[in-house]
Design a protein around this motif. Structure first.
Motif, PDB file in Angstrom:
ATOM      1  N   PRO A   1     -31.160  32.888   7.763  1.00 31.73           N
ATOM      2  CA  PRO A   1     -32.525  33.202   8.214  1.00 31.73           C
ATOM      3  C   PRO A   1     -33.321  34.067   7.240  1.00 31.73           C
ATOM      4  O   PRO A   1     -34.549  33.985   7.198  1.00 31.73           O
ATOM      5  N   ASP A   2     -32.636  34.901   6.429  1.00 27.77           N
ATOM      6  CA  ASP A   2     -33.356  35.748   5.472  1.00 27.77           C
ATOM      7  C   ASP A   2     -33.697  35.003   4.186  1.00 27.77           C
ATOM      8  O   ASP A   2     -34.219  35.595   3.236  1.00 27.77           O
ATOM      9  N   GLY A   3     -33.406  33.698   4.135  1.00 28.80           N
ATOM     10  CA  GLY A   3     -33.729  32.893   2.959  1.00 28.80           C
ATOM     11  C   GLY A   3     -32.605  32.785   1.951  1.00 28.80           C
ATOM     12  O   GLY A   3     -32.658  31.949   1.043  1.00 28.80           O
ATOM     13  N   GLN A   4     -31.578  33.630   2.068  1.00 25.81           N
ATOM     14  CA  GLN A   4     -30.475  33.562   1.123  1.00 25.81           C
ATOM     15  C   GLN A   4     -29.536  32.411   1.475  1.00 25.81           C
ATOM     16  O   GLN A   4     -29.510  31.927   2.601  1.00 25.81           O
ATOM     17  N   ARG A   5     -28.761  31.989   0.465  1.00 24.77           N
ATOM     18  CA  ARG A   5     -27.782  30.928   0.668  1.00 24.77           C
ATOM     19  C   ARG A   5     -26.398  31.532   0.804  1.00 24.77           C
ATOM     20  O   ARG A   5     -26.126  32.610   0.304  1.00 24.77           O
ATOM     21  N   ALA A   6     -25.524  30.792   1.507  1.00 21.80           N
ATOM     22  CA  ALA A   6     -24.173  31.297   1.714  1.00 21.80           C
ATOM     23  C   ALA A   6     -23.178  30.154   1.655  1.00 21.80           C
ATOM     24  O   ALA A   6     -23.449  29.041   2.114  1.00 21.80           O
ATOM     25  N   PHE A   7     -22.027  30.447   1.089  1.00 20.37           N
ATOM     26  CA  PHE A   7     -20.933  29.495   0.908  1.00 20.37           C
ATOM     27  C   PHE A   7     -20.395  29.008   2.245  1.00 20.37           C
ATOM     28  O   PHE A   7     -20.234  29.781   3.189  1.00 20.37           O
ATOM     29  N   VAL A   8     -20.082  27.721   2.321  1.00 21.49           N
ATOM     30  CA  VAL A   8     -19.440  27.162   3.514  1.00 21.49           C
ATOM     31  C   VAL A   8     -18.501  26.054   3.059  1.00 21.49           C
ATOM     32  O   VAL A   8     -18.781  25.344   2.088  1.00 21.49           O
TER      33      VAL A   8
ATOM     34  N   VAL B   1     -14.282  26.377   8.639  1.00 25.48           N
ATOM     35  CA  VAL B   1     -13.308  27.448   8.530  1.00 25.48           C
ATOM     36  C   VAL B   1     -13.848  28.603   7.703  1.00 25.48           C
ATOM     37  O   VAL B   1     -13.795  29.763   8.093  1.00 25.48           O
ATOM     38  N   THR B   2     -14.362  28.293   6.535  1.00 32.13           N
ATOM     39  CA  THR B   2     -14.912  29.320   5.649  1.00 32.13           C
ATOM     40  C   THR B   2     -16.423  29.257   5.731  1.00 32.13           C
ATOM     41  O   THR B   2     -17.040  28.255   5.377  1.00 32.13           O
ATOM     42  N   GLN B   3     -17.027  30.324   6.231  1.00 34.70           N
ATOM     43  CA  GLN B   3     -18.464  30.312   6.429  1.00 34.70           C
ATOM     44  C   GLN B   3     -19.003  31.736   6.369  1.00 34.70           C
ATOM     45  O   GLN B   3     -18.255  32.709   6.450  1.00 34.70           O
ATOM     46  N   PRO B   4     -20.312  31.857   6.233  1.00 33.84           N
ATOM     47  CA  PRO B   4     -20.916  33.187   6.196  1.00 33.84           C
ATOM     48  C   PRO B   4     -20.912  33.816   7.576  1.00 33.84           C
ATOM     49  O   PRO B   4     -20.614  33.153   8.572  1.00 33.84           O
ATOM     50  N   PRO B   5     -21.263  35.095   7.670  1.00 32.41           N
ATOM     51  CA  PRO B   5     -21.462  35.705   8.989  1.00 32.41           C
ATOM     52  C   PRO B   5     -22.677  35.043   9.641  1.00 32.41           C
ATOM     53  O   PRO B   5     -23.812  35.485   9.468  1.00 32.41           O
ATOM     54  N   TRP B   6     -22.457  33.967  10.368  1.00 34.69           N
ATOM     55  CA  TRP B   6     -23.532  33.100  10.862  1.00 34.69           C
ATOM     56  C   TRP B   6     -24.432  33.818  11.851  1.00 34.69           C
ATOM     57  O   TRP B   6     -25.632  33.606  11.909  1.00 34.69           O
ATOM     58  N   GLY B   7     -23.825  34.686  12.674  1.00 35.93           N
ATOM     59  CA  GLY B   7     -24.632  35.437  13.624  1.00 35.93           C
ATOM     60  C   GLY B   7     -25.100  34.600  14.800  1.00 35.93           C
ATOM     61  O   GLY B   7     -24.521  33.569  15.139  1.00 35.93           O
ATOM     62  N   ASP B   8     -26.169  35.025  15.423  1.00 35.52           N
ATOM     63  CA  ASP B   8     -26.706  34.379  16.616  1.00 35.52           C
ATOM     64  C   ASP B   8     -27.408  33.079  16.231  1.00 35.52           C
ATOM     65  O   ASP B   8     -28.360  33.103  15.455  1.00 35.52           O
ATOM     66  N   PRO B   9     -26.962  31.936  16.770  1.00 41.01           N
ATOM     67  CA  PRO B   9     -27.648  30.678  16.457  1.00 41.01           C
ATOM     68  C   PRO B   9     -29.136  30.705  16.789  1.00 41.01           C
ATOM     69  O   PRO B   9     -29.923  30.002  16.150  1.00 41.01           O
ATOM     70  N   ALA B  10     -29.538  31.543  17.760  1.00 43.25           N
ATOM     71  CA  ALA B  10     -30.954  31.628  18.118  1.00 43.25           C
ATOM     72  C   ALA B  10     -31.792  32.072  16.931  1.00 43.25           C
ATOM     73  O   ALA B  10     -32.925  31.611  16.741  1.00 43.25           O
ATOM     74  N   ALA B  11     -31.252  32.972  16.101  1.00 41.68           N
ATOM     75  CA  ALA B  11     -31.988  33.433  14.920  1.00 41.68           C
ATOM     76  C   ALA B  11     -32.161  32.293  13.925  1.00 41.68           C
ATOM     77  O   ALA B  11     -33.207  32.179  13.268  1.00 41.68           O
ATOM     78  N   HIS B  12     -31.167  31.433  13.803  1.00 42.58           N
ATOM     79  CA  HIS B  12     -31.258  30.284  12.905  1.00 42.58           C
ATOM     80  C   HIS B  12     -32.246  29.254  13.447  1.00 42.58           C
ATOM     81  O   HIS B  12     -33.010  28.656  12.679  1.00 42.58           O
ATOM     82  N   LEU B  13     -32.233  29.046  14.749  1.00 49.27           N
ATOM     83  CA  LEU B  13     -33.185  28.105  15.336  1.00 49.27           C
ATOM     84  C   LEU B  13     -34.617  28.584  15.122  1.00 49.27           C
ATOM     85  O   LEU B  13     -35.515  27.805  14.796  1.00 49.27           O
ATOM     86  N   GLU B  14     -34.822  29.885  15.260  1.00 46.59           N
ATOM     87  CA  GLU B  14     -36.159  30.441  15.069  1.00 46.59           C
ATOM     88  C   GLU B  14     -36.601  30.340  13.612  1.00 46.59           C
ATOM     89  O   GLU B  14     -37.769  30.062  13.319  1.00 46.59           O
ATOM     90  N   ALA B  15     -35.644  30.530  12.693  1.00 46.04           N
ATOM     91  CA  ALA B  15     -35.969  30.488  11.263  1.00 46.04           C
ATOM     92  C   ALA B  15     -36.023  29.067  10.724  1.00 46.04           C
ATOM     93  O   ALA B  15     -36.478  28.848   9.600  1.00 46.04           O
ATOM     94  N   GLY B  16     -35.546  28.091  11.491  1.00 43.86           N
ATOM     95  CA  GLY B  16     -35.527  26.711  11.025  1.00 43.86           C
ATOM     96  C   GLY B  16     -34.333  26.369  10.160  1.00 43.86           C
ATOM     97  O   GLY B  16     -34.273  25.273   9.591  1.00 43.86           O
TER      98      GLY B  16
END
Length: 505
Positions: free
Chosen positions: A291-298, A352-367
């Motif tokens: 959501p902050d625009g940064q990319r993360a390994f998955v 299995v390997t993913q970033p601290p994804w957090g609340d999916p609601a924040a991702h839905l709001e950020a697109g």
């Protein structure tokens, strides 16, 4: 030529990742006054963000765990992957890996444990369960406040501008950095300087005698009586150099910590006539946008399927990350891709390997995540052909029902099973989700050409005296292949140790 130095040491190590600190520790342990020069305020670089796996075959760590690994099986495996390419450095690496681990484990600060993590290719010499190992977790109290403050915080805290949690053990890559730093500190011959940006080598094309760096706005000349080891990562955060050398992807899609790996050490060596190779290459991986625009390994998708801009699958989703990254590169319509999954994930990533994804609601709001009640609606939200996406998902569901991926063999390889059984889940119940997948990297893979002693070579193949390189500052002998988990760290550590030995005489 007599030089005037602001500071002078026997050995100058530029960088502070696993390779750099291994070289620094062994130089200091040999009694050489050594300095680690780090451009940011924290030590560890990309190594600190990593899982800390080290691909060092045939060592006492594997023997203690009863793993049927050996130098000869690793040789068979690498030869099957690489052919005769890089044979001299490969043989040196294989010969030195067991000896290096034996030397490191003589220090009580440096302890390792085997962890199952399969090699990335089904080739002769592959060992069931893999041959990589990791550092044991480190109690921050053992480091002490001053040294703990030097270690880069975990990725999520680092990106949020937070420091280390003094109550949380250091694990994975941070445990490796912490342990090497502790061992280095205890030698009594090691110095660390942070926020010091090296961008110039002092010397001639025949011999390097020191570096020039900027610290607190002031140019600092640091002499190196025995030599300079460049182990400061690659140039993945330098958009200009990526463009010059044709490195796929973008600098803001690299997993290296912010402010690191801009390539000045490589350019400084080239200015003295050093040769380079593999400058277009990287250690690739799929990534997701946060959501902050940064990319993360998955990596290691345990559910769902990945489709391209046409709504079609194009690869085994359980491929090792570098291999999946190369699949993304193979066609323009694969960037971006989309991880399509359904209600069972509740919006979390099935990986299995993913970033601290957090609340999916924040991702839905950020697109960064989209949600729909039908596949047709989902297709419209991500801009792919609805009929094609529906057809692709239905075909995948048939494979999942039968437990056999007839298209890409997702259930076949050991690496896929490492993520858990079964690796195929049907996607057929709303709500449906899609996360955007982009090409990311763990660093560039090309750099300075070195010999089997880690000495930097000129275009004519002769060494520049006093100049060494390891890790992603040097060109990897594995070429276009990523053989197994931890080979970037393992090779960096071995060749940095050889550089230290050469400087110690």
């Amino acid at each position: 030529m007599t030089q005037e130095w602001d500071e002078e040491y026997d050995v100058v190590v530029v960088g502070s990742g696993g390779g750099a600190l291994t070289g620094a520790y062994l130089a200091a342990r040999a009694g050489l006054d050594t300095v680690v020069v780090e451009r940011t305020g924290s030590l560890g670089g990309t190594s600190s963000y990593s899982g800390g796996a080290m691909w060092l075959p045939g060592t006492s760590v594997q023997r203690r765990a009863g793993v049927p690994d050996s130098t000869e099986s690793a040789r068979t495996y690498l030869r099957a992957l690489l052919g005769d390419s890089g044979e001299a450095k490969r043989e040196t690496f294989l010969a030195q890996a067991p000896a290096l681990v034996e030397r490191l484990e003589e220090d009580p600060a440096l302890t390792f444990a085997f962890q199952v993590f399969p090699d990335y290719y089904e080739r002769p010499g592959r060992v069931p369960g893999g041959r990589s190992f990791i550092p044991r977790a480190l109690d921050p109290a053992e480091l002490g406040d001053a040294l703990l403050a030097l270690v880069r915080p975990p990725l999520d805290r680092d990106r949020a501008g937070q420091g280390n949690d003094p109550s949380a053990p250091l694990t994975a890559g941070r445990a490796l950095i912490g342990r090497l730093l502790l061992a280095y500190h205890r030698t009594g011959h090691g110095t660390v300087t942070t926020d010091t940006v090296m961008d110039e080598l002092v010397g001639t094309p025949e011999r390097v005698t020191g570096i020039v760096a900027t610290r607190q706005g002031r140019r600092v000349r640091i002499g190196a009586r025995k030599g300079v080891l460049l182990a400061a990562g690659g140039f993945e955060h330098n958009e200009r150099l990526r463009g010059v050398h044709g490195v796929p992807g973008r600098s803001d899609c690299s997993m290296a910590p912010a402010g690191t790996n801009l390539g000045e050490p490589v350019e400084a060596a080239v200015a003295l006539g050093a040769a380079t190779d593999l400058m277009h290459e990287g250690w690739w991986c799929p990534g997701v946008r946060m959501p902050d625009g940064q990319r993360a390994f998955v990596c290691g998708f345990t559910g769902g399927l990945v489709v391209d801009a046409n709504g079609s699958r194009y690869a085994n989703e359980s491929l090792p990350y570098d291999r999946f990254g190369r699949e993304i590169q193979a066609a323009p319509d694969r960037t971006p891709s989309f991880l399509v999954h359904d209600f069972r994930t509740r919006g979390k990533l099935p990986a299995v390997t993913q970033p601290p994804w957090g609340d999916p609601a924040a991702h839905l709001e950020a697109g960064t995540l989209v949600k729909a009640d039908t596949l047709e609606e989902l297709a419209g939200l991500i801009g792919v052909n609805a009929d094609r996406l529906t057809e692709t998902v239905e075909r995948f569901n048939g494979f999942a029902d039968n437990g056999k991926d007839e298209e890409f063999g997702r259930e076949v390889d050991e690496f896929g099973h490492w993520f858990g059984d079964p690796v195929l889940h049907p996607v057929r119940e709303a709500p449906y989700y899609a996360a955007r997948i982009v090409l990311c990297d763990l660093g560039t893979k090309g750099g300075l050409v070195t010999d089997a002693s880690a000495r930097v070579l000129r275009e004519d193949g002769t060494p520049i005296a006093g100049l060494y390189a390891a890790g992603n500052t040097s060109a990897s002998f594995t070429g276009h292949v990523y053989p197994g988990p931890g080979i970037p760290l393992g090779t960096a550590m071995v060749f940095a140790s050889l550089a230290a030995d050469d400087m110690a005489g």
